[in-house]
Design an enzyme around this catalytic site. Structure first.
Site, short mmCIF file in Angstrom:
data_model
loop_
_atom_site.label_atom_id
_atom_site.label_comp_id
_atom_site.label_asym_id
_atom_site.label_seq_id
_atom_site.Cartn_x
_atom_site.Cartn_y
_atom_site.Cartn_z
CG ASP A 1 -2.00 0.99 1.24
OD1 ASP A 1 -1.84 2.04 0.61
OD2 ASP A 1 -3.03 0.73 1.89
CG HIS B 1 -5.11 2.32 -0.43
ND1 HIS B 1 -5.00 2.15 0.94
CD2 HIS B 1 -6.12 3.23 -0.60
CE1 HIS B 1 -5.89 2.90 1.56
NE2 HIS B 1 -6.58 3.56 0.64
#
Length: 247
Positions: free
Chosen positions: A194, A225
């Site tokens: 992420d 993400h």
């Protein structure tokens, strides 16, 4: 026993369209899925605090509970703050204590913010706006959406970047008004690649839940993400396990 209802809560700048593959796969496995865009996103009259978003999620969860269903609420990213603020008293245990049937049995946070009451997204980010988005009053706008989709092919990444909307600046600066994770069990999907909420920050928040006495279990996956776009299969199977299936 019937399967729990699933509530998917999109994060900042996003609509429920990003969940379309996960939604269809969950539905094909017998789940009823509820989702909606939060009032902070794409709104010409953006909210000044969390009230509208909290009310919107509470209405969605109330609909999912219906006459007594068990519910799993799965927020992404910023929506974790709304979930923590909205669901105090909505847990199945808390509702049963009031003589009410059904309720939220688990909150399944997808690389999402979990913060104490009184802490805002801006606080959680250290009070600094990252360079990939900007404050253009009364909104925040994404300048480089590739941070959300760094494991998607370029064409897909560009498509989803084009779908990002404005987000109310005031709601990102507004403090959380509750911490329902203290009373509702939490399952956390930690996304190791992420670029928007780095893995170490996700770990800190998960550890904060433990330190506060919350019930939390963490599962790690190597995605960006937006795992619901790059690896919807992993997200669907994780939610199914959260719901009690053996996969």
């Amino acid at each position: 026993m019937s399967k729990p209802q699933i509530v998917l809560v999109p994060g900042a700048w996003h609509s429920p369209d990003a969940f379309s593959t996960v939604t269809s796969q969950l539905e094909s496995n017998g789940y009823t899925v509820h989702t909606r865009q939060l009032p902070s996103v794409g709104n010409d009259n953006p909210p000044k605090d969390l009230t509208e978003d909290v009310n919107a999620l509470q209405e969605l969860v109330t609909k999912a509970i219906g006459t007594g269903n068990e519910v799993i609420v799965a927020p992404h990213s910023w929506a974790g703050i709304i979930t923590g603020s909205a669901l105090t008293g909505f847990g199945k245990k808390q509702r049963e204590e009031k003589g009410e049937k059904g309720g939220v049995v688990t909150c399944a946070y997808m690389c999402a913010f979990i913060v104490p009451e009184g802490v805002s997204l801006h606080d959680a980010a250290g009070g600094v706006i990252p360079p990939w988005y900007a404050h253009e009053d009364p909104y925040t706008v994404v300048k480089d959406g590739s941070v959300f989709y760094n494991d998607l092919p370029e064409e897909q990444s560009k498509h989803w970047q084009s779908q990002l909307q404005t987000h109310s600046y005031a709601t990102q600066a507004a403090p959380a008004t509750g911490a329902s994770w203290k009373e509702i069990p939490t399952r956390y999907l930690l996304c190791e690649d992420d670029q928007a909420i780095p893995a170490f920050a996700q770990e800190l928040m998960a550890n904060g839940v433990k330190e506060a006495g919350g019930d939390i279990e963490v599962e790690r996956i190597k995605t960006s993400h937006s795992p619901f776009l790059s690896r919807p299969d992993l997200v669907v199977n994780w939610i199914r396990r959260v719901a009690g299936e053996t996969i």
